[in-house]
Enzyme design. Sequence first.
Site, PDB file in Angstrom:
ATOM      1  N   ASP A 183      17.354   3.526 -29.786  1.00 12.56           N
ATOM      2  CA  ASP A 183      17.642   3.020 -31.108  1.00 12.56           C
ATOM      3  C   ASP A 183      17.778   1.291 -30.745  1.00 12.56           C
ATOM      4  OD1 ASP A 183      19.809   2.998 -29.071  1.00 12.56           O
ATOM      5  OD2 ASP A 183      21.175   4.222 -30.268  1.00 12.56           O
ATOM      6  N   ASN A 211      33.233   9.446 -30.638  1.00 17.04           N
ATOM      7  CA  ASN A 211      33.440  10.222 -31.785  1.00 17.04           C
ATOM      8  C   ASN A 211      32.268  11.230 -31.583  1.00 17.04           C
ATOM      9  OD1 ASN A 211      31.138   8.803 -32.385  1.00 17.04           O
ATOM     10  ND2 ASN A 211      31.538   7.869 -34.419  1.00 17.04           N
ATOM     11  N   HIS A 233      29.008  10.670 -31.119  1.00 20.19           N
ATOM     12  CA  HIS A 233      27.733  10.250 -31.643  1.00 20.19           C
ATOM     13  C   HIS A 233      26.748  10.502 -30.526  1.00 20.19           C
ATOM     14  CE1 HIS A 233      28.461   5.907 -31.208  1.00 20.19           C
ATOM     15  NE2 HIS A 233      27.851   6.215 -30.212  1.00 20.19           N
ATOM     16  N   GLU A 285      25.895   8.958 -36.068  1.00 20.20           N
ATOM     17  CA  GLU A 285      27.201   9.306 -36.438  1.00 20.20           C
ATOM     18  C   GLU A 285      27.656  10.516 -36.944  1.00 20.20           C
ATOM     19  OE1 GLU A 285      28.876   7.024 -35.150  1.00 20.20           O
ATOM     20  OE2 GLU A 285      28.165   5.103 -35.293  1.00 20.20           O
TER      21      GLU A 285
HETATM   22  C1  F6R Z   1      22.617   3.638 -27.011  1.00 20.18           C
HETATM   23  C2  F6R Z   1      23.163   4.805 -27.654  1.00 20.18           C
HETATM   24  C3  F6R Z   1      24.669   5.096 -27.985  1.00 20.18           C
HETATM   25  C4  F6R Z   1      25.642   5.024 -26.669  1.00 20.18           C
HETATM   26  C5  F6R Z   1      26.825   5.257 -26.821  1.00 20.18           C
HETATM   27  C6  F6R Z   1      27.774   5.376 -25.870  1.00 20.18           C
HETATM   28  O1  F6R Z   1      21.209   3.630 -26.933  1.00 20.18           O
HETATM   29  O2  F6R Z   1      22.461   5.531 -28.088  1.00 20.18           O
HETATM   30  O3  F6R Z   1      24.695   6.284 -28.400  1.00 20.18           O
HETATM   31  O4  F6R Z   1      25.004   5.978 -25.606  1.00 20.18           O
HETATM   32  O5  F6R Z   1      27.566   4.533 -27.976  1.00 20.18           O
HETATM   33  O6  F6R Z   1      28.000   4.020 -25.396  1.00 20.18           O
HETATM   34  P1  F6R Z   1      28.606   3.588 -24.197  1.00 20.18           P
HETATM   35  O7  F6R Z   1      27.791   3.972 -23.035  1.00 20.18           O
HETATM   36  O8  F6R Z   1      28.602   1.916 -24.058  1.00 20.18           O
HETATM   37  O9  F6R Z   1      29.931   4.011 -23.850  1.00 20.18           O
END
Ligand code: F6R
Length: 248
Positions: free
Chosen positions: A67, A136, A138, A143
């Site tokens: 992403d 959450n 995701h 989301e």
């Molecule tokens: C990033 C991504 C997000 C993160 C998620 C957890 O490329 O796809 O889904 O993996 O938000 O983020 P952290 O590792 O910062 O807790």
Amino acid sequence: MLVIIKEDYDDMSKEAAKRVASLIRKKPDAVIGFATGGTPVGLYKELIRMHREEGLDFSKITTFNLDEYVGLPPEHPQSYHYFMWENLFKHVNVDPRNVHIPHGMAEDIDAFCEWYEAKIKEKGGIDLQILGIGANGHIAFNEPGSSLGSRTRIKTLTEKTRRDNARFFDNDIEKVPKYAITMGIGTIMEARELLLLASGENKADAIKATVEGPITAMVPATIMQMHRKAVLIIDKAAASKLSQIFTG
Ligand code: F6R
């Protein structure tokens, strides 16, 4: 789903690096999906160490990132382009021509998303997709409520995710972009192997739902229960709410 529980963040990162390295050694031209965020930083450090000390060769791999924020140019310090080059790519011998990261400044986002999907297919599909998980539930920027069959597209970020990510934007939620381009859940599920990492107590509820809960679009990571080869490497804190732990 295979759930591997490690003592702490360091052990989690090393176990994940072992698996990524083993794929690259077995298949030097592997197609690997990368994630950003705080969680995989330790994995990337270990891969850099393996490159420097053990000659782990990235020269033939192809990469696809999950992403990117819409509206951030690649040189913006909070863009995922910048993150990937700073935290991994510039320290290893990856060929820049083989690196693919969604383009947050694309003029025609829909056309870009179609191109990204086609490119993944052209390269033979993703062998191993690295994932983090949001508090959450995701995965990538899919989301809660995202279609479980979704493809690469533009998504609106939830208030919760923007709040969680404000730590990277001077703790100012107003600076966090409102939209992102993200691989879809359907896209992610087509990877031949999924490797999800989670560390810390704030991920414990999401991990419990992912492993033990019903499959629901309200917790996108639960779809991993349907994948033939999904591996979760989590630390003890992230595993702390699991009710069924088998050791052996
Ligand atoms: C990033 C991504 C997000 C993160 C998620 C957890 O490329 O796809 O889904 O993996 O938000 O983020 P952290 O590792 O910062 O807790």
